[in-house]
Design a protein around this motif. Structure first.
Motif, short mmCIF file in Angstrom:
data_model
loop_
_atom_site.label_atom_id
_atom_site.label_comp_id
_atom_site.label_asym_id
_atom_site.label_seq_id
_atom_site.Cartn_x
_atom_site.Cartn_y
_atom_site.Cartn_z
N LEU A 1 24.92 23.75 -22.45
CA LEU A 1 25.49 25.02 -22.01
C LEU A 1 24.53 26.18 -22.18
CD1 LEU A 1 29.20 25.00 -23.28
CD2 LEU A 1 28.42 25.24 -20.94
N GLU A 2 23.33 26.06 -21.64
CA GLU A 2 22.40 27.18 -21.68
C GLU A 2 22.79 28.17 -20.59
OE1 GLU A 2 17.62 28.19 -21.40
OE2 GLU A 2 18.29 26.10 -21.61
N LEU A 3 23.22 29.35 -21.01
CA LEU A 3 23.79 30.33 -20.08
C LEU A 3 23.31 31.74 -20.40
CD1 LEU A 3 27.48 29.05 -20.22
CD2 LEU A 3 25.92 28.74 -18.29
N ASP A 4 23.39 32.62 -19.40
CA ASP A 4 23.11 34.03 -19.64
C ASP A 4 24.25 34.66 -20.41
OD1 ASP A 4 20.63 34.17 -18.37
OD2 ASP A 4 21.54 34.48 -16.40
N TYR A 5 23.89 35.59 -21.28
CA TYR A 5 24.86 36.34 -22.08
C TYR A 5 24.76 37.80 -21.65
CZ TYR A 5 27.37 37.80 -26.35
OH TYR A 5 28.27 38.32 -27.26
N ALA A 6 25.91 38.41 -21.34
CA ALA A 6 25.90 39.76 -20.77
C ALA A 6 27.18 40.48 -21.15
CB ALA A 6 25.75 39.69 -19.25
N VAL B 1 33.54 43.56 -22.33
CA VAL B 1 33.53 42.55 -23.40
C VAL B 1 32.23 41.76 -23.32
CG1 VAL B 1 34.63 40.47 -24.29
CG2 VAL B 1 36.05 42.32 -23.41
N PRO B 2 31.47 41.62 -24.40
CA PRO B 2 30.28 40.76 -24.39
C PRO B 2 30.70 39.30 -24.25
CG PRO B 2 30.31 42.24 -26.31
CD PRO B 2 31.67 42.27 -25.70
N MET B 3 30.00 38.54 -23.39
CA MET B 3 30.39 37.14 -23.19
C MET B 3 29.31 36.38 -22.42
SD MET B 3 33.17 37.29 -20.07
CE MET B 3 34.05 38.78 -20.53
N PHE B 4 29.44 35.05 -22.45
CA PHE B 4 28.61 34.20 -21.59
C PHE B 4 29.06 34.36 -20.14
CE2 PHE B 4 28.11 31.83 -25.60
CZ PHE B 4 26.74 31.59 -25.59
N ILE B 5 28.12 34.21 -19.23
CA ILE B 5 28.45 34.23 -17.80
C ILE B 5 28.66 32.79 -17.33
CG2 ILE B 5 27.66 34.85 -15.49
CD1 ILE B 5 25.90 36.98 -16.70
N SER B 6 29.78 32.55 -16.66
CA SER B 6 30.04 31.25 -16.04
C SER B 6 30.60 31.48 -14.64
CB SER B 6 31.04 30.45 -16.88
OG SER B 6 32.34 31.03 -16.82
N ASP B 7 30.63 30.42 -13.83
CA ASP B 7 31.17 30.55 -12.48
C ASP B 7 32.64 30.98 -12.51
OD1 ASP B 7 28.74 29.86 -11.38
OD2 ASP B 7 29.25 27.74 -11.15
N ASP B 8 33.41 30.38 -13.43
CA ASP B 8 34.82 30.73 -13.54
C ASP B 8 34.99 32.20 -13.91
OD1 ASP B 8 35.57 28.20 -12.88
OD2 ASP B 8 35.97 27.55 -14.93
N ARG B 9 34.17 32.68 -14.83
CA ARG B 9 34.31 34.07 -15.27
C ARG B 9 33.84 35.06 -14.20
NH1 ARG B 9 32.48 33.52 -21.70
NH2 ARG B 9 34.34 32.33 -22.33
#
Length: 281
Positions: free
Chosen positions: A200-205, A87-95
């Motif tokens: 919320l500037e985050l990597d998207y992967a 699934v395409p999504m933002f990367i976060s610590d929780d995820r």
């Protein structure tokens, strides 16, 4: 009855082929209303930047994709249960605690929209204010964990988050900048603007089911090839650069052309008619 040697070889080959086929099959999840990244087109087929990238990776790595869109609030749970592979999504610590991730495809950020006149620079300023977010999305996760005590207005479709502000059901809307920019033009929304700095500037992967570590390696290999040959950057320009405004302006000019042709014809007719009724000299 024991299998003969040739039959045993055939059976083993069939099992190997079945295992290879299972490794090549990739069930892709996502949101049907998330343009320009991924969505269902007018023809009912999946499209968008994420889909175009995955199609190119699949061609390079010999993968077979099947896309299963659904409400975002349930997509991540399906990925965690193994009902989806990617699934395409933002990367976060929780995820990261729930999924594996490919190398980042790009860097994205969120922005806060409002009616203007009030600048919001700190999330704590949203205490007691109504903030529209996509339920289960990155903005929703962040607001829940921020402790800002905002009154969240969850919406199933992120492309409709801004509508909550336009019709007065929310004071603000927090969503990815590129999704908001696209929605403003596509839905012709007026009366709202960005009222804060990038958040919320985050990597998207591509998030990947933990039971498919093999898929991480293959997706990364495909992305590396796309990066090296410039195809990834070309897809970014094709799908993500804001052309809609320029297109709408061009349309606003070209729609006048038929009217100009009709007016010219009427003018010519009037000139001819006038000459036909002119008395002879």
């Amino acid at each position: 009855m024991p299998l003969s040697v040739p039959r045993r070889w055939l059976f083993a080959l069939a099992l190997a082929a079945s295992a290879a086929s299972a490794q090549d099959a990739v069930r892709v999840g996502g949101d049907p209303h998330y343009p320009p990244h991924h969505y269902l087109g007018a023809d009912g087929k999946p499209q968008g930047f994420d889909i175009a990238v995955l199609d190119a990776v699949a061609d390079a790595e010999g993968l077979s994709l099947s896309v299963e869109f659904g409400e975002w609030s349930g997509v991540l749970d399906r990925l965690e249960r193994g009902e989806l592979d990617l699934v395409p999504m933002f990367i976060s610590d929780d995820r990261r605690q729930r999924f594996l991730f490919s190398r980042p495809v790009m860097r994205r950020h969120h922005v806060l929209y409002g009616r203007g006149g009030e600048r919001i620079t700190d999330v704590q300023q949203l205490a007691g204010r109504r903030v529209a977010v996509q339920f289960g999305g990155m903005a929703w996760e962040w607001m829940v964990n921020s402790g800002a005590d905002a009154v969240l207005r969850p919406v199933n479709e992120e492309s409709l988050v801004l509508v909550e502000v336009v019709r007065g059901d929310a004071d603000f809307a927090l969503l990815p900048e590129d999704i908001g920019r696209h929605a403003l033009v596509a839905q012709r929304l007026e009366g709202i603007e960005v009222v804060g700095p990038p958040w919320l500037e985050l990597d998207y992967a591509f998030g990947i089911n933990p039971a498919r570590p093999d898929l991480v390696e293959r997706i990364d290999a495909g992305l590396g090839k796309l990066e090296r040959d410039g195809q990834l950057e070309a897809l970014r320009r094709q799908w993500l650069e804001p052309r809609a405004v320029a297109d709408s302006r061009a349309w606003s000019v070209w729609w006048l052309l038929p009217i100009a042709v009709v007016l010219s014809g009427v003018l010519v007719f009037l000139v001819i008619e006038r000459r036909s009724h002119r008395p002879p000299a």
